[in-house]
Write an enzyme that holds these catalytic residues in place. Structure first.
Site, PDB file in Angstrom:
ATOM      1  N   GLU A  28      -2.478   0.075  -5.792  1.00  0.00           N
ATOM      2  CA  GLU A  28      -2.326   1.239  -4.925  1.00  0.00           C
ATOM      3  C   GLU A  28      -2.144   0.843  -3.463  1.00  0.00           C
ATOM      4  O   GLU A  28      -1.424   1.508  -2.719  1.00  0.00           O
ATOM      5  CB  GLU A  28      -3.501   2.201  -5.110  1.00  0.00           C
ATOM      6  CG  GLU A  28      -3.699   2.707  -6.526  1.00  0.00           C
ATOM      7  CD  GLU A  28      -2.462   3.329  -7.173  1.00  0.00           C
ATOM      8  OE1 GLU A  28      -1.584   3.830  -6.444  1.00  0.00           O
ATOM      9  OE2 GLU A  28      -2.383   3.320  -8.415  1.00  0.00           O
TER      10      GLU A  28
ATOM     11  N   HIS B 228       1.424   0.184  -2.808  1.00  0.00           N
ATOM     12  CA  HIS B 228       2.140   1.440  -2.528  1.00  0.00           C
ATOM     13  C   HIS B 228       1.896   1.897  -1.091  1.00  0.00           C
ATOM     14  O   HIS B 228       2.827   2.337  -0.404  1.00  0.00           O
ATOM     15  CB  HIS B 228       1.695   2.547  -3.483  1.00  0.00           C
ATOM     16  CG  HIS B 228       2.126   2.352  -4.894  1.00  0.00           C
ATOM     17  ND1 HIS B 228       3.395   1.937  -5.244  1.00  0.00           N
ATOM     18  CD2 HIS B 228       1.445   2.522  -6.052  1.00  0.00           C
ATOM     19  CE1 HIS B 228       3.473   1.865  -6.557  1.00  0.00           C
ATOM     20  NE2 HIS B 228       2.311   2.209  -7.075  1.00  0.00           N
TER      21      HIS B 228
END
Length: 195
Positions: free
Chosen positions: A90, A93
């Site tokens: 994550e 991202h």
């Protein structure tokens, strides 16, 4: 929800929160990614990360301007290593979101490219995790996993950002998008390989 299920849910969430705190303090890759985000002009504090019960069948998710959630009720192994991997995925991202001036998460091609980088760099496609998922292909498993994981994540994470029905309505087929970015090397790929 009965008392037993509620108690287990609270316990899982508390355990997950402790693992997130541990990752933020001690995991070198998570620490490195937070430092990279700060250097790129997008520092994240501990409030950016949270453990929660998710309705989606996902280990976690990143939502721009909101943060990273770890789904304590959908972890495969409920281990520190799994939380470290999800946070790394994550955070990649978040880094892509920070660095890419025109990144549009609703654009299938943009999303697929970020998913491929995150799956490739975070450890999502390690052999043992693939085995736990029921994928037993020994030969070229990483080459099979990365695009497949990208498609699965794309479909799930669009639900974090917008309803899943909009993917089909917009004509976005994540499988078709993978050819656009192939194995594009981002800044973070180069940085992590040099470590």
């Amino acid at each position: 929800m009965d008392d037993t299920v509620a108690a287990k849910t609270e316990k899982n969430q508390a355990v997950c929160e402790r693992m997130i705190e541990h990752s933020l303090r001690r995991n070198p890759t998570v620490k490195f990614m937070r430092e990279a985000l700060a250097k790129a002009g997008c520092p994240v504090t501990e409030k950016f990360f949270k453990a929660e019960n998710c309705t989606l069948q996902a280990g976690g998710g990143f939502v721009p301007q909101v943060g990273i959630s770890i789904c304590s009720n959908h972890l495969l192994t409920v281990t520190q290593g799994e939380v470290d991997m999800i946070l790394t995925h994550e955070l990649i991202h978040a880094y892509d979101h920070c660095r890419a001036a025109n990144l549009d998460w609703t654009n299938c091609q943009h999303h697929a490219c970020s998913e491929i980088r995150a799956a490739n760099l975070s450890g999502d496609c390690k052999w043992m995790l693939e085995l736990l998922r029921g994928h037993t292909n020994i030969r070229q498993q990483h080459q099979v996993c990365t695009p497949n994981h990208s498609i699965e994540c794309h479909e799930l994470k669009n639900s974090f950002v917008r309803p899943l029905a909009n993917i089909t309505a917009s004509g976005c087929d994540p499988g078709e998008c993978l050819g656009i970015c192939g194995h594009v090397e981002s800044e973070i790929t180069w940085i992590l390989r040099r470590r």
